[in-house]
Design a protein around this motif. Structure first.
Motif, PDB file in Angstrom:
ATOM      1  N   TRP A  25       0.844  -1.189   0.000  1.00 31.23           N
ATOM      2  CA  TRP A  25       0.000   0.000   0.000  1.00 31.23           C
ATOM      3  C   TRP A  25       0.878   1.236   0.000  1.00 31.23           C
ATOM      4  O   TRP A  25       2.076   1.163   0.241  1.00 31.23           O
ATOM      5  CB  TRP A  25      -0.945   0.016   1.205  1.00 31.23           C
ATOM      6  CG  TRP A  25      -0.247   0.147   2.517  1.00 31.23           C
ATOM      7  CD1 TRP A  25       0.069   1.296   3.175  1.00 31.23           C
ATOM      8  CD2 TRP A  25       0.248  -0.913   3.328  1.00 31.23           C
ATOM      9  NE1 TRP A  25       0.719   1.029   4.345  1.00 31.23           N
ATOM     10  CE2 TRP A  25       0.848  -0.328   4.460  1.00 31.23           C
ATOM     11  CE3 TRP A  25       0.254  -2.290   3.204  1.00 31.23           C
ATOM     12  CZ2 TRP A  25       1.439  -1.075   5.458  1.00 31.23           C
ATOM     13  CZ3 TRP A  25       0.845  -3.027   4.206  1.00 31.23           C
ATOM     14  CH2 TRP A  25       1.419  -2.427   5.309  1.00 31.23           C
ATOM     15  N   GLU A  27       0.890   5.545   1.210  1.00 31.23           N
ATOM     16  CA  GLU A  27       0.267   6.596   2.002  1.00 31.23           C
ATOM     17  C   GLU A  27       0.961   7.915   1.701  1.00 31.23           C
ATOM     18  O   GLU A  27       2.164   7.940   1.450  1.00 31.23           O
ATOM     19  CB  GLU A  27       0.406   6.326   3.505  1.00 31.23           C
ATOM     20  CG  GLU A  27      -0.390   5.158   3.998  1.00 31.23           C
ATOM     21  CD  GLU A  27      -0.215   4.924   5.483  1.00 31.23           C
ATOM     22  OE1 GLU A  27      -1.106   4.313   6.065  1.00 31.23           O
ATOM     23  OE2 GLU A  27       0.803   5.358   6.053  1.00 31.23           O
ATOM     24  N   GLY A  49      -4.524   7.540   2.483  1.00 25.98           N
ATOM     25  CA  GLY A  49      -4.302   6.334   1.698  1.00 25.98           C
ATOM     26  C   GLY A  49      -4.360   6.635   0.213  1.00 25.98           C
ATOM     27  O   GLY A  49      -5.151   7.446  -0.247  1.00 25.98           O
ATOM     28  N   GLU A  51      -4.483   4.959  -3.766  1.00 29.01           N
ATOM     29  CA  GLU A  51      -4.840   3.782  -4.553  1.00 29.01           C
ATOM     30  C   GLU A  51      -3.614   2.930  -4.844  1.00 29.01           C
ATOM     31  O   GLU A  51      -2.581   3.443  -5.243  1.00 29.01           O
ATOM     32  CB  GLU A  51      -5.412   4.262  -5.896  1.00 29.01           C
ATOM     33  CG  GLU A  51      -6.778   3.785  -6.187  1.00 29.01           C
ATOM     34  CD  GLU A  51      -7.250   4.256  -7.553  1.00 29.01           C
ATOM     35  OE1 GLU A  51      -6.429   4.468  -8.457  1.00 29.01           O
ATOM     36  OE2 GLU A  51      -8.449   4.407  -7.702  1.00 29.01           O
ATOM     37  N   THR A  52      -3.705   1.635  -4.645  1.00 30.28           N
ATOM     38  CA  THR A  52      -2.554   0.764  -4.925  1.00 30.28           C
ATOM     39  C   THR A  52      -2.612   0.158  -6.321  1.00 30.28           C
ATOM     40  O   THR A  52      -1.656  -0.437  -6.771  1.00 30.28           O
ATOM     41  CB  THR A  52      -2.468  -0.383  -3.893  1.00 30.28           C
ATOM     42  OG1 THR A  52      -3.683  -1.117  -3.920  1.00 30.28           O
ATOM     43  CG2 THR A  52      -2.205   0.154  -2.515  1.00 30.28           C
ATOM     44  N   ASP A  73      -5.794   8.705  -7.404  1.00 31.53           N
ATOM     45  CA  ASP A  73      -6.892   9.002  -6.488  1.00 31.53           C
ATOM     46  C   ASP A  73      -6.539   8.550  -5.079  1.00 31.53           C
ATOM     47  O   ASP A  73      -5.838   7.558  -4.890  1.00 31.53           O
ATOM     48  CB  ASP A  73      -8.154   8.259  -6.938  1.00 31.53           C
ATOM     49  CG  ASP A  73      -8.631   8.720  -8.297  1.00 31.53           C
ATOM     50  OD1 ASP A  73      -8.479   9.919  -8.599  1.00 31.53           O
ATOM     51  OD2 ASP A  73      -9.147   7.880  -9.049  1.00 31.53           O
ATOM     52  N   SER A  74      -7.043   9.301  -4.094  1.00 32.76           N
ATOM     53  CA  SER A  74      -6.901   8.868  -2.709  1.00 32.76           C
ATOM     54  C   SER A  74      -8.071   7.950  -2.377  1.00 32.76           C
ATOM     55  O   SER A  74      -9.060   7.906  -3.104  1.00 32.76           O
ATOM     56  CB  SER A  74      -6.866  10.060  -1.765  1.00 32.76           C
ATOM     57  OG  SER A  74      -8.135  10.667  -1.700  1.00 32.76           O
ATOM     58  N   LYS A  75      -7.964   7.247  -1.275  1.00 34.76           N
ATOM     59  CA  LYS A  75      -9.045   6.357  -0.843  1.00 34.76           C
ATOM     60  C   LYS A  75     -10.051   7.104   0.005  1.00 34.76           C
ATOM     61  O   LYS A  75     -10.939   6.503   0.567  1.00 34.76           O
ATOM     62  CB  LYS A  75      -8.462   5.200  -0.038  1.00 34.76           C
ATOM     63  CG  LYS A  75      -7.661   4.234  -0.869  1.00 34.76           C
ATOM     64  CD  LYS A  75      -7.196   3.087  -0.002  1.00 34.76           C
ATOM     65  CE  LYS A  75      -6.475   2.059  -0.817  1.00 34.76           C
ATOM     66  NZ  LYS A  75      -6.052   0.931  -0.004  1.00 34.76           N
ATOM     67  N   GLU A  76      -9.921   8.405   0.114  1.00 35.94           N
ATOM     68  CA  GLU A  76     -10.784   9.202   1.001  1.00 35.94           C
ATOM     69  C   GLU A  76     -11.868   9.891   0.216  1.00 35.94           C
ATOM     70  O   GLU A  76     -11.824  10.112  -0.912  1.00 35.94           O
ATOM     71  CB  GLU A  76      -9.945  10.218   1.735  1.00 35.94           C
ATOM     72  CG  GLU A  76      -8.651   9.574   2.123  1.00 35.94           C
ATOM     73  CD  GLU A  76      -8.214   9.827   3.532  1.00 35.94           C
ATOM     74  OE1 GLU A  76      -8.463  10.889   4.059  1.00 35.94           O
ATOM     75  OE2 GLU A  76      -7.605   8.917   4.067  1.00 35.94           O
TER      76      GLU A  76
END
Length: 76
Positions: A25, A27, A49, A51-52, A73-76
């Motif tokens: 992952w 961050e 976080g 995107e992986t 993109d962020s995961k938020e």
């Protein structure tokens, strides 16, 4: 788009992920958050976080600096 380091015009393209596996992952932590130290830093540091799975993302390449700026993109 201008390069953030040298100011030269960047080439627009894409970055493609090839043969990606699981178990990792990414961050993002701002410089301000990294300045927090000790227990306060450990308990209150905010990370975002990322995107992986970068199968195909827009990106810009600077031929002078040899750097790539990628939009994810962020995961938020």
């Amino acid at each position: 788009m201008k390069c953030l380091d040298c100011g030269m015009e960047m080439e627009k393209g894409t970055v493609e992920g090839i043969g990606q596996g699981g178990g990792h992952w990414y961050e993002f932590t701002s410089d301000e958050e990294k300045k927090k130290t000790g227990l306060k830093g450990f308990l209150t540091r905010k990370t975002i976080g990322v995107e992986t799975c970068a199968l195909e993302k827009p990106a810009y390449y600077c031929p002078k600096c040899k750097k790539i700026l990628m939009w994810m993109d962020s995961k938020e």
